[in-house]
Write an enzyme that holds these catalytic residues in place. Structure first.
Site, short mmCIF file in Angstrom:
data_model
loop_
_atom_site.label_atom_id
_atom_site.label_comp_id
_atom_site.label_asym_id
_atom_site.label_seq_id
_atom_site.Cartn_x
_atom_site.Cartn_y
_atom_site.Cartn_z
N LYS A 1 -8.74 -1.07 0.80
CA LYS A 1 -9.83 -1.58 1.64
C LYS A 1 -10.58 -2.59 0.80
CE LYS A 1 -9.73 -0.27 5.76
NZ LYS A 1 -8.41 -0.89 5.79
N GLU B 1 0.81 -1.23 0.00
CA GLU B 1 0.00 0.00 0.00
C GLU B 1 0.84 1.27 0.00
OE1 GLU B 1 -3.78 2.03 2.41
OE2 GLU B 1 -3.04 0.05 2.98
#
Length: 422
Positions: free
Chosen positions: A239, A223
């Site tokens: 997410k 990420e």
């Protein structure tokens, strides 16, 4: 100094990292040659035998950046999750076995850049190539872990998820990222070897190895927290997670399941909205946009749902301004962010330390790249304390057992390299 990659041995990167880990300050950023929207880490290795002791506040970081002599090289550093306490009126009092400074940056004495066809060695480069080539790779041995234990037993974790669902029903938050720690005491391991094994087991675009004195971070993060390229800020919150399929057909089925999962899409959208609001605090009016929403990207063990949020930064805004507006990242807190962080402190058993923080580098032009520290091991060589944390986003639709299973899925590569079954 420039060296064609064809003149280097196949194990050169491993030798370079073993050599570099002998310095008190060592930062290695690894993109794993993975295609990623907006690019990934640049392959960079930076070391320093000594670095100024920074008391560790954002204002002191600003002063240090202003006082640091211009250099052709990067500035490397980390920001721990506890910097939240400086940004907001928050505290951290849960257990921690780590002693990372809240934040720390250093100016390397020597740094190496990898390019597609050559390696560049900068700084005090005399004899560096010869020293790396002469570095012997140690005989690999499995980590010695007396026991791996959860700081939060499973039954307590399930109760916490149920309690958070009640908080959501009562309007406290919309979403909360609940994390749990697994740890071992008096562990013995070779940090470089374990990092290389973790990187092989779970190659990601924002991986990194970081040493700060006796503290080590072995990071396999997929990420991006935040990058700056000239005037453009980019954040890419993750997410939404699902296990990869074992065949092309089941893998595609899993991808489609994630794509159409309303709970995962709702989680992602809530954090995208939070990131948009954060970036708007430092952006030119009207420039915040979402070039990609609900993008699906495959990694070794999981599919991830990733969205991209961009903005044009206002004139006069510096790194510290941007950190104050955006840190900690919404994907690791929840919404609304401040109340989520208060509840995180209430429900979790461990301080996150560098987990949920960030490592990265600042270029001489002021551009920067920072990741989200997840899928990572933290290790203290002086005490033998080894830890990793994993978490998931809790919404009202969360099923406690499924959230626990998602945590274990995210821990899979780390459990593999530690030779632990859970």
């Amino acid at each position: 100094m420039s060296v064609p990659l064809t003149e280097l041995p196949p194990d050169f990167r491993a030798r370079a990292l073993h050599w570099a880990a002998g310095f008190a300050h060592c930062a290695y950023f690894e993109p794993n040659d993975l295609a990623y929207p907006g690019g990934s880490f640049q392959r960079l290795l930076a070391v320093a035998a000594a670095a100024p002791a920074m008391p560790g506040t954002l204002d002191e970081l600003r002063a240090w950046l202003a006082a640091t002599a211009p250099s052709a090289g990067p500035l490397c550093g980390f920001v721990t999750y506890d910097v939240k306490n400086e940004i907001e009126a928050l505290t951290s009092s849960n257990f921690t076995a780590f002693d990372w400074p809240d934040l720390h940056f250093f100016q390397p004495e020597i740094w190496l850049y990898w390019h597609p066809d050559h390696l560049e060695i900068h700084g005090q480069s005399a004899g560096v190539l010869e020293a790396i080539l002469a570095t012997a790779l140690p005989v690999s041995s499995p980590p010695q872990l007396p026991a791996l234990r959860p700081r939060m037993p499973k039954a307590d974790y399930l109760r916490a998820v149920a309690a958070i669902r009640e908080d959501i029903l009562n309007g406290e938050v919309y979403e909360l990222n609940l994390c749990q720690e697994f740890y071992a005491e008096q562990a013995q391991l070779q940090p470089v070897d374990v990092f290389l094994q973790l990187n092989a087991a779970s190659p990601t675009p924002f991986a990194g190895f970081y040493r700060h004195h006796h503290h080590y971070l072995l990071c396999a993060s997929p990420e991006r927290f935040l990058s700056r390229r000239q005037h453009t800020l980019t954040s890419q919150p993750i997410k939404g997670t699902i296990r990869r399929g074992l065949t092309p057909a089941t893998d595609e089925q899993q991808r489609q399941t994630l794509l159409h999962d309303e709970k995962e899409r709702a989680e992602n959208l809530m954090i995208v909205d939070l990131v948009r609001n954060d970036l708007a605090r430092v952006a030119e009016t009207g420039t915040v946009q979402v070039p990609e929403l609900f993008g699906l990207y495959p990694f070794r063990h999981v599919w991830q749902m990733i969205s991209t949020v961009q903005a044009q930064v206002r004139a006069g805004v510096d790194l510290v301004d941007i950190l104050r507006a955006t840190f900690p990242m919404g994907s690791m807190t929840g919404a609304p962010k401040i109340r989520a962080m208060q509840l995180i402190e209430q429900y979790e058993r461990s301080r996150r330390s560098l987990y949920s923080g960030s490592i990265g580098y600042i270029s001489p032009t002021g551009d920067f790249e920072f990741n989200v520290v997840i899928r990572s091991l933290q290790y203290r060589a002086d005490t033998g304390y080894l830890s990793f944390q994993v978490g998931s986003a809790i919404t009202y639709d969360s099923v406690p057992e499924r959230e626990y299973e998602e945590c274990l899925l995210k821990a899979q590569a780390m459990l593999e390299v530690l030779k632990v079954k859970w």
